[in-house]
Design a protein around this motif. Sequence first.
Motif, PDB file in Angstrom:
ATOM      1  N   VAL A 169       1.187  -1.065  -0.083  1.00 11.47           N
ATOM      2  CA  VAL A 169       0.063  -0.016  -0.075  1.00 11.47           C
ATOM      3  C   VAL A 169       0.814   1.460   0.001  1.00 11.47           C
ATOM      4  O   VAL A 169       0.013   2.474  -0.056  1.00 11.47           O
ATOM      5  N   SER A 170       2.620   1.617   0.630  1.00 12.32           N
ATOM      6  CA  SER A 170       3.108   2.225   0.242  1.00 12.32           C
ATOM      7  C   SER A 170       3.338   2.871  -1.783  1.00 12.32           C
ATOM      8  O   SER A 170       4.019   1.490  -1.481  1.00 12.32           O
ATOM      9  N   PRO A 171       3.252   4.021  -1.916  1.00 17.82           N
ATOM     10  CA  PRO A 171       3.365   4.523  -2.912  1.00 17.82           C
ATOM     11  C   PRO A 171       5.306   3.837  -3.549  1.00 17.82           C
ATOM     12  O   PRO A 171       5.789   4.190  -2.285  1.00 17.82           O
ATOM     13  N   SER A 172       5.568   3.566  -4.318  1.00 15.38           N
ATOM     14  CA  SER A 172       7.302   3.066  -4.504  1.00 15.38           C
ATOM     15  C   SER A 172       8.255   4.623  -4.256  1.00 15.38           C
ATOM     16  O   SER A 172       8.694   4.388  -3.155  1.00 15.38           O
ATOM     17  N   GLU A 173       7.910   5.565  -4.800  1.00 13.60           N
ATOM     18  CA  GLU A 173       8.722   6.734  -4.903  1.00 13.60           C
ATOM     19  C   GLU A 173       8.311   7.002  -3.313  1.00 13.60           C
ATOM     20  O   GLU A 173       9.993   7.528  -2.634  1.00 13.60           O
ATOM     21  N   GLN A 174       7.361   6.944  -2.277  1.00 13.80           N
ATOM     22  CA  GLN A 174       7.961   7.355  -0.854  1.00 13.80           C
ATOM     23  C   GLN A 174       8.845   6.743  -0.510  1.00 13.80           C
ATOM     24  O   GLN A 174       9.005   6.582   0.518  1.00 13.80           O
ATOM     25  N   TRP A 175       7.735   4.846  -0.712  1.00 14.35           N
ATOM     26  CA  TRP A 175       9.347   4.285  -0.328  1.00 14.35           C
ATOM     27  C   TRP A 175      10.461   4.505   0.089  1.00 14.35           C
ATOM     28  O   TRP A 175      11.521   4.052   1.020  1.00 14.35           O
ATOM     29  N   LYS A 176      11.020   4.883  -1.188  1.00 17.69           N
ATOM     30  CA  LYS A 176      12.407   5.107  -1.086  1.00 17.69           C
ATOM     31  C   LYS A 176      12.781   6.212  -1.236  1.00 17.69           C
ATOM     32  O   LYS A 176      13.976   6.097  -0.536  1.00 17.69           O
ATOM     33  N   HIS A 177      11.829   6.945  -0.557  1.00 18.89           N
ATOM     34  CA  HIS A 177      12.460   8.311  -0.169  1.00 18.89           C
ATOM     35  C   HIS A 177      12.704   7.893   1.135  1.00 18.89           C
ATOM     36  O   HIS A 177      13.404   8.582   2.144  1.00 18.89           O
ATOM     37  N   SER A 178      11.968   7.383   2.278  1.00 13.73           N
ATOM     38  CA  SER A 178      11.925   7.562   3.720  1.00 13.73           C
ATOM     39  C   SER A 178      12.738   6.379   4.195  1.00 13.73           C
ATOM     40  O   SER A 178      13.468   5.797   4.618  1.00 13.73           O
ATOM     41  N   HIS A 179      13.195   4.971   2.979  1.00 18.97           N
ATOM     42  CA  HIS A 179      13.348   4.336   3.284  1.00 18.97           C
ATOM     43  C   HIS A 179      15.027   4.404   2.603  1.00 18.97           C
ATOM     44  O   HIS A 179      16.529   3.801   3.883  1.00 18.97           O
ATOM     45  N   ASN A 180      15.674   4.418   1.187  1.00 19.99           N
ATOM     46  CA  ASN A 180      16.913   4.218   0.785  1.00 19.99           C
ATOM     47  C   ASN A 180      17.513   5.166   1.253  1.00 19.99           C
ATOM     48  O   ASN A 180      19.010   6.043   1.557  1.00 19.99           O
ATOM     49  N   GLU A 181      16.778   7.073   1.284  1.00 20.65           N
ATOM     50  CA  GLU A 181      17.533   8.104   0.947  1.00 20.65           C
ATOM     51  C   GLU A 181      17.826   8.473   3.076  1.00 20.65           C
ATOM     52  O   GLU A 181      18.404   9.370   3.119  1.00 20.65           O
ATOM     53  N   LEU A 182      16.481   8.217   3.822  1.00 21.03           N
ATOM     54  CA  LEU A 182      16.485   7.780   5.256  1.00 21.03           C
ATOM     55  C   LEU A 182      17.196   7.126   5.984  1.00 21.03           C
ATOM     56  O   LEU A 182      17.883   7.713   6.689  1.00 21.03           O
ATOM     57  N   HIS A 183      16.244   6.253   5.379  1.00 17.71           N
ATOM     58  CA  HIS A 183      16.817   5.003   6.692  1.00 17.71           C
ATOM     59  C   HIS A 183      18.488   4.553   7.009  1.00 17.71           C
ATOM     60  O   HIS A 183      19.391   4.576   8.018  1.00 17.71           O
ATOM     61  N   HIS A 184      18.833   4.478   5.313  1.00 18.76           N
ATOM     62  CA  HIS A 184      19.834   4.055   5.216  1.00 18.76           C
ATOM     63  C   HIS A 184      20.766   4.706   5.092  1.00 18.76           C
ATOM     64  O   HIS A 184      22.378   4.731   5.574  1.00 18.76           O
ATOM     65  N   THR A 185      20.503   6.193   5.349  1.00 14.36           N
ATOM     66  CA  THR A 185      21.693   7.239   5.456  1.00 14.36           C
ATOM     67  C   THR A 185      22.025   7.478   7.220  1.00 14.36           C
ATOM     68  O   THR A 185      23.136   7.630   7.576  1.00 14.36           O
ATOM     69  N   TYR A 186      20.333   7.691   7.954  1.00 17.00           N
ATOM     70  CA  TYR A 186      20.792   7.701   9.548  1.00 17.00           C
ATOM     71  C   TYR A 186      20.449   6.240   9.529  1.00 17.00           C
ATOM     72  O   TYR A 186      20.025   6.790  11.016  1.00 17.00           O
ATOM     73  N   THR A 187      20.866   5.678   9.676  1.00 21.99           N
ATOM     74  CA  THR A 187      20.462   3.825  10.048  1.00 21.99           C
ATOM     75  C   THR A 187      21.088   4.298  11.753  1.00 21.99           C
ATOM     76  O   THR A 187      22.040   4.901  11.821  1.00 21.99           O
ATOM     77  N   ASN A 188      19.936   4.464  12.264  1.00 19.26           N
ATOM     78  CA  ASN A 188      19.939   3.716  13.947  1.00 19.26           C
ATOM     79  C   ASN A 188      19.954   5.080  14.645  1.00 19.26           C
ATOM     80  O   ASN A 188      20.668   5.106  15.922  1.00 19.26           O
ATOM     81  N   VAL A 189      20.268   5.994  14.504  1.00 19.54           N
ATOM     82  CA  VAL A 189      20.899   7.506  14.726  1.00 19.54           C
ATOM     83  C   VAL A 189      18.848   8.028  15.648  1.00 19.54           C
ATOM     84  O   VAL A 189      18.516   8.584  14.325  1.00 19.54           O
ATOM     85  N   ILE A 190      18.936   8.187  16.856  1.00 19.36           N
ATOM     86  CA  ILE A 190      17.670   8.397  17.375  1.00 19.36           C
ATOM     87  C   ILE A 190      16.996  10.251  16.512  1.00 19.36           C
ATOM     88  O   ILE A 190      17.858  10.895  16.575  1.00 19.36           O
ATOM     89  N   GLY A 191      16.616  10.078  15.953  1.00 18.81           N
ATOM     90  CA  GLY A 191      15.626  11.247  16.030  1.00 18.81           C
ATOM     91  C   GLY A 191      15.452  11.997  14.132  1.00 18.81           C
ATOM     92  O   GLY A 191      15.928  12.382  13.672  1.00 18.81           O
ATOM     93  N   LYS A 192      16.813  10.856  13.360  1.00 20.97           N
ATOM     94  CA  LYS A 192      16.484  10.759  12.421  1.00 20.97           C
ATOM     95  C   LYS A 192      16.430   9.464  11.828  1.00 20.97           C
ATOM     96  O   LYS A 192      16.130   9.598  10.664  1.00 20.97           O
TER      97      LYS A 192
END
Length: 372
Positions: free
Chosen positions: A113-136
């Motif tokens: 149900v999550s559009p691929s473009e939105q998922w790529k932003h939150s996952h690829n760009e944010l999660h993988h950049t700021y892995t396990n950083v609290i608040g990021k």
Amino acid sequence: MTAIDPTAHLTAEQIEELGRELDAIRDEVIAGRGEKDAAYIRKVISAQRKLELVSRGVLLFSFFPPAWLLGTAGLSVAKIMDNMEIGHNVLHGQWDWMRDPKIHSTTWEWDHVSPSEQWKHSHNELHHTYTNVIGKDNDLGYGIMRVDEDQKWHPFHLGQPLWNFINACFFEYGIAAYDLELGKNLHKRRRKNPEFRARAKAVGRKIRKQVLKDYVIHPLLSGPSFLTTLAATFTANLVRNIWSHSVIMCGHFPEGVQVFERRSIKGETRGQWYLRQMMGSANISGSKAMHFMTGNLSHQIEHHLFPDLPSNRYAEVAVKVRALFEKYELEYVTGPLPKQVFSAWRKVFRLSLPNKKPKVKTPDREQELVAA
């Protein structure tokens, strides 16, 4: 944060050397990509589509219990394959080098149900950049859980085992909500933001499309098996959601996985980024079939180090990465699925309660390296 920094014995020079060794591993895989890898992903996609088609065909007769069980099991596996080994990895750009428009991160849309473009932003760009950083890193607890002893405890956290279980059952919807950052965007002023409204409408359209496909069209095609096919589809989605949630929890939340403060990544170098991925992830040991069904996210450490490498290469990369853990005297957090699930849930329960005694702060890594 742990009371003792598990990387404190490393000098700045060693960390950068570690980074260079990891770069060399990545370069070697990139140079070796070829037709064998391309054939692998095409074979997986073909198998997934055939399995889903056959399973939905069997569900036309789902009013017979054996057909219901067989069709539901097949559809559950097909949905897991679509999300884990195919969708997640294609959207990471792991297969973009093939230059195949049908298997490309810019064109792929998945059964989610999550559009691929939105998922790529939150996952690829944010999660993988700021892995396990609290608040990021919003993946860290998905905004509904306390993930570290140093986080202030509130009575709300007593319910986090329940919130986590509900999130597991409806995980694809939880991901869509987290992609929208509903926690901060539901504020009246933020709701009127044109960008947020556009993204919310996109999610709404994707949800309607998924619901129409799974809970209207396919059950109607089953005729007298409408209700049993409806139940089978719901069950398959439930199985897929719980499985995906469990794999991700095992890769990010077991005991031994480190979390980080925002200040710790200020001025972060390539080597330090690599080190954070190594210490902020955990693996799941098991058979080739288990690795496949996790989308090779059982090699979570390797995936966080090299998110754009083909997933079928993680097993060979893991041997070299583990050797570097041993060389630099770092803990390679891994274990069988039951152990990692138990460890992750034990941490969820432990952090739902207030601390019994003050936690010793981890030394500021940046200051240590400057001093070194």
